[in-house]
Every structure is written in C-alpha cells, then in structure tokens.
Design an enzyme around this catalytic site. Structure first.
Site, short mmCIF file in Angstrom:
data_model
loop_
_atom_site.label_atom_id
_atom_site.label_comp_id
_atom_site.label_asym_id
_atom_site.label_seq_id
_atom_site.Cartn_x
_atom_site.Cartn_y
_atom_site.Cartn_z
CG ASP A 250 -1.81 1.23 1.28
OD1 ASP A 250 -2.74 1.28 0.45
OD2 ASP A 250 -1.58 2.14 2.10
CD GLU A 292 -2.68 1.87 -3.32
OE1 GLU A 292 -3.55 2.62 -3.81
OE2 GLU A 292 -1.82 2.29 -2.53
C1 OTU Z 1 -4.18 3.74 -0.37
O1 OTU Z 1 -4.61 4.62 -1.38
C2 OTU Z 1 -5.38 2.99 0.16
O2 OTU Z 1 -6.00 2.27 -0.87
C3 OTU Z 1 -6.32 3.97 0.82
O3 OTU Z 1 -7.51 3.36 1.24
C4 OTU Z 1 -5.59 4.60 1.98
O4 OTU Z 1 -6.38 5.63 2.50
C5 OTU Z 1 -4.23 5.17 1.57
O5 OTU Z 1 -3.48 4.31 0.71
C6 OTU Z 1 -3.36 5.40 2.77
O6 OTU Z 1 -2.91 4.19 3.32
O7 OTU Z 1 -4.38 7.99 -2.09
O8 OTU Z 1 -6.89 7.69 -2.82
O9 OTU Z 1 -0.46 5.99 -5.29
O10 OTU Z 1 -2.85 6.92 -4.32
O11 OTU Z 1 -1.78 4.88 -1.68
C7 OTU Z 1 -6.14 6.55 -2.55
C8 OTU Z 1 -1.02 5.38 -4.21
C9 OTU Z 1 -4.75 6.87 -2.12
C10 OTU Z 1 -2.03 6.26 -3.47
C11 OTU Z 1 -2.74 5.39 -2.54
C12 OTU Z 1 -3.85 5.78 -1.70
#
Ligand code: OTU
Length: 609
Positions: A250, A292
């Site tokens: 993540d 991710e």
């Molecule tokens: C991810 O997403 C998760 O899917 C989210 O649910 C979390 O809130 C976040 O990380 C923090 O842990 O900004 O709009 O390039 O875009 O990490 C989603 C990657 C997010 C980010 C992504 C993030």
C-alpha cells in the site's frame, strides 16, 4: 541466492551508501535462518512456484476483494464462505487491511499499530494461517495488505521515536521548524486536502513536525534508514510464513522523498521494491508483490519492472488507467479517448500482470492526462469536471448516483465515491421501479466487468458488485467514518440478499449468473493468459473499444465492446478477427458473412487459433 544476491547487493549499496555492510550481513543471516524454519507446506509451494513462475497469470485467475468483517465478521467466518466464492470462479481472495490498526479513526485499517498481530476483532495470526490453508486446499490464493509507506502514530516504533528514543528517531521524518517542510511543500501534492491538508503534522508535546502524507495519525516511514528496511522485510517474511500468497504494497510510490519533487515514483522506490523482491525470491519465492500505485499512466509500468533493462519488481499492479477510462467511456458513450490512452500505456514484461478492476474500496481519481484528452480535442480539466458531475448525478441525463470526494477548490480536482451498481444506474432504476432502466444499468455493469475480465491480467471482483449492492449510508452514524464518504461503497455483505441468487428473475440471480458465466468463459480461454500481449486497436467506429490478445502458444483473442448509445456495426476482418469463433456474445450478433452488430453496451469475445 546465486540467482538473486547480486541484485540485493547492488540495491543496498545504492540505497544505503553509508552503511558499513552490516545491513547486508543482517539480511543474509535473516534469510538463511528463515529458509531453515519455513513451514514445510510453504517450502513445497516455493519450489512449485519457482518451477512455474507464471502461476498468477493464468486465465483461471479471478480475484475477489472484501473486508473480512463486512464480508463475514471474522477471518474464521470468511473461511466458511469459500464455496460461495468458488461459485463465482474466484481463485484469489484479497482481504482488506487486517493487521491490528490504531484505536478509533484508522483510515479503513491503513493505520497499522502492529504488523505482527491480526486485528483482534477479526481473529488471530493463527486464524490467518488457517484461512490461507483452507484457500490453498481449494487452489485459491490469499492476498493481504501491507502498508509500506507509513505506520500508525501508535505503532511501537512511532511511540518510541516520539519519546525520543535515539534507536527509533531515524525511522520517521521529524523537523524542528517549518524550514524544510515548507521547502518540500512547494512541490508536494495533497492526497486528502479536505480532511488532512498538508503533508506534515505538528506534535505539540515534541514541538516538532512529522511527515504525514495521509492523515495526521499515519506517520511516513523513513526508508532511507537501514533499520526500516530490515524491520519491514522481517514483517514481509512473517506474513509470508502465514501462507500469504500476495502482498499488496500500500502507498508504495511514496516510499522515498526528495526535495523539489512530488516525492512519488522516485528511482529509489523502484530500487527498494526490486531489492525487496529479490530478497523474497530467496527467502519465500511463493509470495508475489502487488504494487498499489495509483499514479500517472507513464509511471505505472515501471512498477511491473518495465524499462531498459527489464527488472523483476512487482508481479502485479493495479491498472488504474483502465478503470478510469472505463468509467469515462461509460459516461461519454465514446471509446476514442480510452483507445488513445490505452495505446499510450506502456507495455509490461511478459512475466508480470495487471490487476484490472471496475471498483475498489477507494474513490475514483480522474487520472486523465492533458495529452490523452487533447488527442480527442478535449481539455483534461473540463473533462474531469464533467466526470465528477456526471457521477455525482448532477449532470443532466446522468444515470449515476455517487458523491464527490476531496474536492480541492485550489486545483479544481475532485474524486468520486459510490458503488459500481449505483454509478451504473442500478440504484436509480430500483428507486424508480423502472425495469427497463434496471436492465440497461445491469448491461452497463456487465460491459465494464467484461472488459476487465478480458484485458491483460487478473480481474478483481469487488464485494457486492455480484449482487448489485448499492451505496450504503450507514457510515454517517459512525463518528470515526462520517467525514469519509468512501464508506458509501464499503457496504456490509447481505447474505439474505445473496440467497436470492438462486431465485430466477431477481436482480441478484441476473448479476450473479453473469459473473459466474464471465469467470467460466474466461477460465476456458487460454489466450487470456497474462503472459501474452494486449494490443488496443484503432477501431473503425469510435464508440467501439477493440483489443487483441495474442499468445504464442494459446492463440489469439479479440474483444469488441460498444460504449455507444446506438448500434455499432463492424466487419470482423477489419479488426483482425475474420473467421474468429464467438466465445461470448452479449447484445451482439455476428452474421454469416462476418459482420458484427453490437447494440448499446453489447460486447463480443472471439478467439482464433
Ligand atoms: C491507499 O490509497 C489505500 O488504498 C487507501 O484506502 C488509503 O487511505 C491510503 O493508501 C493510505 O494508506 O491515495 O486515494 O499511489 O494513491 O496509496 C487513494 C497510491 C490513495 C495512493 C494510494 C492511496
């Protein structure tokens, strides 16, 4: 080690030039000790996967994404529903964050307080191991989240660092005043401008700032510290030993910071990932990495190791581009922008695979580049604004019922929340008791999923879409969730409703059967193996998406999908599909002389040997 260690040595030497070699020595010892105590069944899995490195690429691979608690209460509960997943042809279960989060607000579990404990509300580490075992018995894989960019402020490391323990200070990024934060902020973006503006948080007790890209309770890790690298790799090994098949990394793009940049996708991030991947390939090769990285299209393929030379980085990565373009085409009724943008999306190594999805637990960020919009004569900002309004149900003629997430008046950017069913028009049609529109809305949902089931890689089915679950507003009653409308599309599984999948004539039977059929058809088409190439063609009709999959052994595959509001007609020979056999046809007919007619939302899956 013979095969992978040079990559590890090179990575560590570049990332940690000041390290005296003790990191490499510690990792070497860790890997050796780990291999010695790797559970026997998993060691066998390691050997099998070294012999079949494309194990995650097959057309039988279909993922299901859910929160353990919302799906089945606990991990043990989830194990009781594996037959339900098998009915849908699922081979890969992604359970959303399940490690122990901080108490209270925790960003849906993405603020982890302990990487070595399962959230006690869901069960224990041993339950996780048992669930993995049950999945493996059924030839299914387990994917879980590992948040690599940050921990909760309540994580033991963060607590010690905050207390001033010199052994832990270096694991996070602290600043005594605004000098450096202000310099970084000049080029940083904001992920949550509404509820967490800025990228740094003030610690009044310490009189200092700490780097927090996301919420103030999510502290960014300092991967420039060898201790972070070593400890996080240890976490990976521990999870791999529970039988986890895929680690979803993540927020990976944010792992390295450099002033003057947006602090995403830096070369060091790719170096970190390839080094970790090589270490895993020695210690627990059965475990795959899924990036991710929801980033600009040109930044995506490198996470799968694309580049000169190709690298073994992540095995899987989210195809955020395809997802955004699908929704864009559904709203406009036009496939030209999608065609151009997908044609510009770089190729990925034949050893990697996309995960393709229609919806997930997050908002939809309208990542349409200026160049892609310009290719059809549009402006990126106005098109994104149109999509925002359309899916919020505010644009005349919109069928969608969604919500705006994190609107930033400074940039004019906003994202969209809402379940796939609600965004496709199912919620409105149900409210209006309008069967004609209900069928149309189902056809839209099918069109989107049919593309993800056929495009290169593994499709992910997001929990509830198989039953048409609509937006759920119960989160508004929970103070820890109320200001985050992503909970709109994180409903609780309705098992009573799921029972209706057996009752012909119900919405649930219609959709469930459709997903089962898509899965079964996909699994039978060898040309959909992710190791083959996907080529998006310039279609003779701009309403049609047309792409070809070609596999050196399994033959080729062509998909035609009509995003237009009217009928589209195309000669199969003109799209390289003359003489191809129909594998699945929905809302489409092919005449004896090889002409395909596709009604609105219709599509065709064709194969040729
Ligand atoms: C991810 O997403 C998760 O899917 C989210 O649910 C979390 O809130 C976040 O990380 C923090 O842990 O900004 O709009 O390039 O875009 O990490 C989603 C990657 C997010 C980010 C992504 C993030």
């Amino acid at each position: 080690m013979h095969r992978h260690w040079a990559t590890v040595e090179h990575g560590l030497a570049s990332l940690y030039p000041d390290d005296d070699g003790s990191l490499l020595a510690a990792l070497r010892e860790m890997v050796g000790a780990h291999v010695g105590r790797r559970p026997a069944a998993l060691f066998v899995r390691d050997l099998a996967r070294e012999a079949d490195p494309g194990w995650f690429q097959g057309p039988d691979q279909i993922g299901y994404v859910c929160y353990a608690d919302l799906f089945a209460g606990t991990l043990a509960g989830a194990a009781d529903h594996l037959d339900y997943l098998r009915e849908l042809g699922i081979t890969y279960l992604h359970l959303m964050p399940l490690l122990r989060p901080r108490a209270g607000e925790n960003d849906g579990g993405y603020a982890v307080a302990a990487y070595d404990e399962v959230d006690p509300r869901l069960g224990t580490m041993s339950d996780l191991g048992s669930l993995a075992g049950s999945l493996h018995e059924r030839d299914m894989n387990l994917c879980i989240d590992l948040v690599v960019n940050h921990t909760a402020a309540e994580h033991d490391w963060a607590v010690k660092a905050r207390a001033g323990d010199p052994a832990y200070r270096d694991r996070y990024l602290f600043y005594p005043d605004r000098t450096l934060p202000d310099r970084y902020e000049r080029t940083l973006l904001e992920v949550f401008p509404t509820f967490a503006p800025g990228n740094f948080s003030w610690l009044p007790d310490r009189q200092e700032w700490v780097w927090t890209t996301f919420n103030e309770f999510q502290w960014d890790l300092n991967w420039a510290s060898p201790d972070v690298f070593r400890s996080m790799f240890e976490v990976m090994l521990h999870l791999a030993d529970q039988g986890v098949d895929v680690l979803r990394l993540d927020a990976a793009p944010f792992m390295w910071k450099r002033e003057g940049t947006i602090c995403q996708n830096l070369p060091e991030v790719h170096l970190l990932l390839t080094t970790l991947r090589s270490l895993m390939s020695v210690a627990a090769p059965a475990t795959a990495f899924k990036a991710e990285a929801i980033v600009a299209p040109e930044e995506l393929p490198p996470y799968l190791g694309a580049g000169e030379p190709e690298r073994h980085e992540c095995d899987l990565a989210y195809n955020n581009q395809l997802m955004v373009l699908l929704w864009s085409s559904l709203a406009t009724g036009d496939a030209a922008l999608m065609t151009n943008a997908l044609r510009r999306l770089g190729a990925i190594p034949s050893t990697a695979a996309w995960v393709n999805y229609v919806r997930c637990h997050d908002d939809i960020g309208w990542a349409i580049t200026e160049a892609d919009a310009a290719s059809v004569g549009w402006s990126s900002l106005s098109h994104r604004d149109f999509l925002l309004q359309f899916y919020a149900g505010q644009f005349p003629g919109s069928f969608a019922k969604g919500a705006v997430f994190q609107y930033n008046p400074e940039t004019g950017d906003g994202r969209t929340s809402g379940s796939a069913a609600s965004l496709c028009g199912i919620e409105r049609a149900l409210a209006d008791h309008d069967d004609v529109h209900l069928e149309l809305a189902c056809a839209r949902l099918e069109l989107l999923y049919a593309v993800t089931y056929a495009y290169g890689g593994t499709p992910l089915l997001y929990m509830g879409d198989e039953l048409g679950l609509c937006n759920d507003t119960t989160y508004l009653g929970d103070a820890a969730k109320a200001d985050d409308n992503r909970w709109l599309h994180r409903p609780r599984m309705d098992w009573a409703l799921a029972e209706r999948r057996h009752q012909p004539g119900t919405l649930q039977a219609r959709l469930f059967a459709m997903f089962a059929a898509l899965g079964a058809a996909r699994a039978g088409i060898g040309a959909l193996d992710a190791s083959g190439r996907v080529v998006v063609q310039v279609s003779p009709d701009p309403h049609l998406l047309c792409f070809t999959r070609s596999h050196p052994v399994q033959g080729s595959f062509v998909m035609l999908a009509n995003f237009g509001r009217g009928t589209a007609v195309v000669r199969l020979a003109d799209v390289g599909a003359g003489g191809a056999a129909v594998q699945r046809s929905v809302g489409a007919v092919v005449t004896v002389d090889g002409v395909a007619q596709l009604s609105a939302n219709g599509y065709l899956w064709l194969t040729a040997s």
